[in-house]
Design a protein around this motif. Structure first.
Motif, PDB file in Angstrom:
ATOM      1  N   MET A  25       0.822  -1.208   0.000  1.00 58.10           N
ATOM      2  CA  MET A  25       0.000   0.000   0.000  1.00 58.10           C
ATOM      3  C   MET A  25       0.856   1.257   0.000  1.00 58.10           C
ATOM      4  SD  MET A  25      -2.940  -1.336   2.648  1.00 58.10           S
ATOM      5  CE  MET A  25      -3.877   0.188   2.734  1.00 58.10           C
ATOM      6  N   GLN A  26       2.023   1.190   0.614  1.00 57.51           N
ATOM      7  CA  GLN A  26       2.917   2.340   0.620  1.00 57.51           C
ATOM      8  C   GLN A  26       3.483   2.609  -0.772  1.00 57.51           C
ATOM      9  OE1 GLN A  26       5.939   1.782   3.580  1.00 57.51           O
ATOM     10  NE2 GLN A  26       4.516   1.868   5.291  1.00 57.51           N
ATOM     11  N   VAL A  27       3.636   1.549  -1.567  1.00 53.24           N
ATOM     12  CA  VAL A  27       4.237   1.689  -2.892  1.00 53.24           C
ATOM     13  C   VAL A  27       3.195   1.962  -3.971  1.00 53.24           C
ATOM     14  CG1 VAL A  27       5.639   0.537  -4.654  1.00 53.24           C
ATOM     15  CG2 VAL A  27       6.140   0.188  -2.226  1.00 53.24           C
ATOM     16  N   TYR A  28       2.084   1.204  -3.938  1.00 57.29           N
ATOM     17  CA  TYR A  28       1.143   1.230  -5.057  1.00 57.29           C
ATOM     18  C   TYR A  28      -0.168   1.944  -4.764  1.00 57.29           C
ATOM     19  CZ  TYR A  28       4.230  -2.439  -6.757  1.00 57.29           C
ATOM     20  OH  TYR A  28       5.321  -3.141  -7.157  1.00 57.29           O
ATOM     21  N   GLY A  29      -0.505   2.148  -3.512  1.00 58.95           N
ATOM     22  CA  GLY A  29      -1.832   2.645  -3.214  1.00 58.95           C
ATOM     23  C   GLY A  29      -1.869   4.084  -2.755  1.00 58.95           C
ATOM     24  N   GLY A  30      -3.077   4.650  -2.810  1.00 62.18           N
ATOM     25  CA  GLY A  30      -3.328   5.961  -2.213  1.00 62.18           C
ATOM     26  C   GLY A  30      -2.602   7.100  -2.888  1.00 62.18           C
ATOM     27  N   ARG A  31      -2.279   8.089  -2.096  1.00 63.19           N
ATOM     28  CA  ARG A  31      -1.599   9.266  -2.610  1.00 63.19           C
ATOM     29  C   ARG A  31      -0.113   9.000  -2.807  1.00 63.19           C
ATOM     30  NH1 ARG A  31      -4.320  14.185  -1.886  1.00 63.19           N
ATOM     31  NH2 ARG A  31      -6.385  13.949  -1.005  1.00 63.19           N
ATOM     32  N   TYR A  32       0.453   9.686  -3.751  1.00 69.29           N
ATOM     33  CA  TYR A  32       1.888   9.567  -3.988  1.00 69.29           C
ATOM     34  C   TYR A  32       2.629  10.384  -2.933  1.00 69.29           C
ATOM     35  CZ  TYR A  32       0.635   7.501  -8.448  1.00 69.29           C
ATOM     36  OH  TYR A  32       0.122   6.679  -9.421  1.00 69.29           O
ATOM     37  N   GLY A  33       3.679   9.793  -2.383  1.00 65.83           N
ATOM     38  CA  GLY A  33       4.375  10.407  -1.269  1.00 65.83           C
ATOM     39  C   GLY A  33       5.506  11.318  -1.701  1.00 65.83           C
ATOM     40  N   SER A  34       6.319  11.707  -0.731  1.00 67.66           N
ATOM     41  CA  SER A  34       7.426  12.623  -0.979  1.00 67.66           C
ATOM     42  C   SER A  34       8.622  11.922  -1.610  1.00 67.66           C
ATOM     43  CB  SER A  34       7.862  13.280   0.337  1.00 67.66           C
ATOM     44  OG  SER A  34       8.262  12.288   1.273  1.00 67.66           O
ATOM     45  N   GLN A  35       8.595  10.588  -1.644  1.00 69.65           N
ATOM     46  CA  GLN A  35       9.674   9.825  -2.254  1.00 69.65           C
ATOM     47  C   GLN A  35       9.109   8.694  -3.101  1.00 69.65           C
ATOM     48  OE1 GLN A  35      12.117   8.480   1.033  1.00 69.65           O
ATOM     49  NE2 GLN A  35      13.379  10.319   0.976  1.00 69.65           N
ATOM     50  N   ALA A  36       9.897   8.235  -4.051  1.00 64.42           N
ATOM     51  CA  ALA A  36       9.557   7.074  -4.864  1.00 64.42           C
ATOM     52  C   ALA A  36      10.775   6.168  -4.919  1.00 64.42           C
ATOM     53  CB  ALA A  36       9.132   7.484  -6.267  1.00 64.42           C
ATOM     54  N   GLN A  37      10.531   4.874  -4.889  1.00 62.44           N
ATOM     55  CA  GLN A  37      11.627   3.911  -4.915  1.00 62.44           C
ATOM     56  C   GLN A  37      11.595   3.123  -6.218  1.00 62.44           C
ATOM     57  OE1 GLN A  37      11.638   1.412  -1.450  1.00 62.44           O
ATOM     58  NE2 GLN A  37      12.063   3.103  -0.047  1.00 62.44           N
ATOM     59  N   ALA A  38      12.765   2.685  -6.624  1.00 59.40           N
ATOM     60  CA  ALA A  38      12.892   1.844  -7.814  1.00 59.40           C
ATOM     61  C   ALA A  38      14.035   0.869  -7.573  1.00 59.40           C
ATOM     62  CB  ALA A  38      13.141   2.690  -9.054  1.00 59.40           C
ATOM     63  N   THR A  39      14.052  -0.188  -8.350  1.00 58.77           N
ATOM     64  CA  THR A  39      15.099  -1.203  -8.241  1.00 58.77           C
ATOM     65  C   THR A  39      15.932  -1.210  -9.513  1.00 58.77           C
ATOM     66  OG1 THR A  39      13.707  -2.561  -6.804  1.00 58.77           O
ATOM     67  CG2 THR A  39      15.590  -3.640  -7.857  1.00 58.77           C
ATOM     68  N   GLU A  40      17.230  -1.065  -9.352  1.00 60.00           N
ATOM     69  CA  GLU A  40      18.148  -1.129 -10.476  1.00 60.00           C
ATOM     70  C   GLU A  40      19.027  -2.365 -10.333  1.00 60.00           C
ATOM     71  OE1 GLU A  40      20.389   2.438 -10.862  1.00 60.00           O
ATOM     72  OE2 GLU A  40      18.739   3.513 -11.846  1.00 60.00           O
ATOM     73  N   HIS A  41      19.434  -2.890 -11.471  1.00 59.26           N
ATOM     74  CA  HIS A  41      20.263  -4.092 -11.467  1.00 59.26           C
ATOM     75  C   HIS A  41      21.726  -3.706 -11.679  1.00 59.26           C
ATOM     76  CE1 HIS A  41      16.816  -6.819 -11.443  1.00 59.26           C
ATOM     77  NE2 HIS A  41      16.241  -5.958 -12.284  1.00 59.26           N
ATOM     78  N   ALA A  42      22.543  -3.968 -10.668  1.00 57.08           N
ATOM     79  CA  ALA A  42      23.972  -3.682 -10.722  1.00 57.08           C
ATOM     80  C   ALA A  42      24.749  -4.996 -10.766  1.00 57.08           C
ATOM     81  CB  ALA A  42      24.378  -2.848  -9.507  1.00 57.08           C
ATOM     82  N   ASN A  43      26.067  -4.875 -10.803  1.00 56.04           N
ATOM     83  CA  ASN A  43      26.900  -6.083 -10.848  1.00 56.04           C
ATOM     84  C   ASN A  43      26.739  -6.938  -9.600  1.00 56.04           C
ATOM     85  OD1 ASN A  43      27.924  -5.263 -13.329  1.00 56.04           O
ATOM     86  ND2 ASN A  43      29.633  -4.139 -12.404  1.00 56.04           N
TER      87      ASN A  43
END
Length: 350
Positions: free
Chosen positions: A293-311
């Motif tokens: 719910m913190q990631v996908y639901g409701g209002r968008y917050g002050s931060q957004a997270q993403a996953t990147e693929h590194a070595n």
């Protein structure tokens, strides 16, 4: 005093105005050694205890609401009957002890808050955010002299964008994706030279959706141009289109009938929804739902997270939300040019 005892009365000189400060003490000041307790005046002491009483009533009310939510008969998981029968048509309602709820379905989630009304019925109020575009940014050390823009939720062709090298809107926009293609080119990112972009302009313009929700959409959302400065301290931008901004939230009142939870829609959605097969909400499920719910639901917050693929494997990165402005735009004066991401030909036509 913290133990509730009356502080010893002292003879202290009054303030320069001859009376106690006019600003009333907040809850934290009541428990600290505030100025109110330092004056030998029964009226001020009575006022202090009045503030304390109100504060304690407020605290008790909050805990009572939390306790009532935690003990409610409505807490649990439900299956919503919408027909279909396959996994892609499965819809579930999750009512959590925290006073929040979530509706999960294939590819998405709807969230809101709930409460048990004095008459014993359930009330659901959907989270709603009337903002179309959210822009997040971060500094990406892998990018040298370029700026990357990532577009999320924009594949319907209703989002329009302009990258400005100079200050001011030039009355030219392009769709992010082509509205007439069934399969889009790979990726939803574009990189531009850092020297060529100083501002970002965004517009949501979906005429079909506007007609579909004509009766309920807030008129103030029509033809709003969003503008965001491209700050040189950031070079990695994430742009999110909030598709639900044009719709009124779905609110419901529910009750148990013959063992099933029936939800009666209010406002623009008066349908009745049958929630069946109630089962217990396990603790691990609750934690997982709260995170989702913190990631996908409701209002968008002050931060957004993403996953990147590194070595070394996947790495989580954090974007900060940027503040923008809006202004009305005359679409008759706007020129729309070719899409940023053109549509590919359907696979079966090659």
């Amino acid at each position: 005093m913290e133990d509730g005892r009356t502080a010893p009365r002292k003879k202290l000189p009054p303030p320069a105005s001859g009376r106690a400060p006019a600003q009333s003490a907040g809850p934290d000041e009541v428990y600290a050694e505030s100025e109110i307790f330092r004056y030998d005046c029964p009226i001020l002491l009575l006022g202090a205890f009045t503030h304390m009483k109100r504060f304690m009533i407020l605290v008790c009310g909050i805990f009572q609401n939390i306790a009532a939510s935690a003990a409610s008969k409505y807490i649990g998981n439900y299956s919503i009957d919408i027909g279909g029968g396959d996994a892609m048509s499965a819809v579930h309602l999750h009512i959590l002890p925290s006073g929040k709820y979530a509706v999960t379905y294939f590819g998405g989630m709807q969230t809101g808050v709930w409460q048990e009304l004095p008459n014993g019925k359930l009330q659901l109020q959907q989270d709603h955010d009337p903002v179309y575009f959210y822009v997040y940014a971060r500094q990406n050390s892998a990018l040298k002299d370029s700026i990357k823009f990532n577009f999320d939720n924009c594949a319907e062709g209703s989002a329009k964008v302009a990258f400005a090298a100079k200050k001011g809107f030039s009355n030219t926009l392009r769709p992010v994706f082509s509205p007439d293609g069934r399969r889009y080119s790979e990726g939803n990112e574009v990189s531009l030279p850092a020297s060529e972009v100083t501002a970002l302009y965004l517009l949501e313009n979906n005429e079909f959706k506007k007609k579909l929700h004509e009766a309920e959409r807030p008129r103030t959302l029509d033809n709003l141009l969003y503008s965001f400065p491209v700050d040189k301290k950031y070079n990695d931008y994430k742009i999110i289109l909030n598709k639900a901004a044009s719709q009124q939230p779905s609110n419901y009142v529910g009750e148990f009938v013959d063992g099933n939870l029936l939800l009666y829609g209010t406002g623009p959605y008066p349908e009745t929804i049958n929630c069946r097969e109630k089962r217990e909400l396990r603790e691990e499920e609750r934690k997982e739902l709260e995170e989702m719910m913190q990631v996908y639901g409701g209002r968008y917050g002050s931060q957004a997270q993403a996953t990147e693929h590194a070595n070394d494997g996947p790495v989580k990165v954090v974007y900060q939300r940027l503040k923008g402005t809006t202004q009305a735009v005359n679409l008759g004066a706007v020129t729309f040019i070719k899409p940023l991401f053109p549509a590919e030909a359907p696979a079966d036509s090659r």
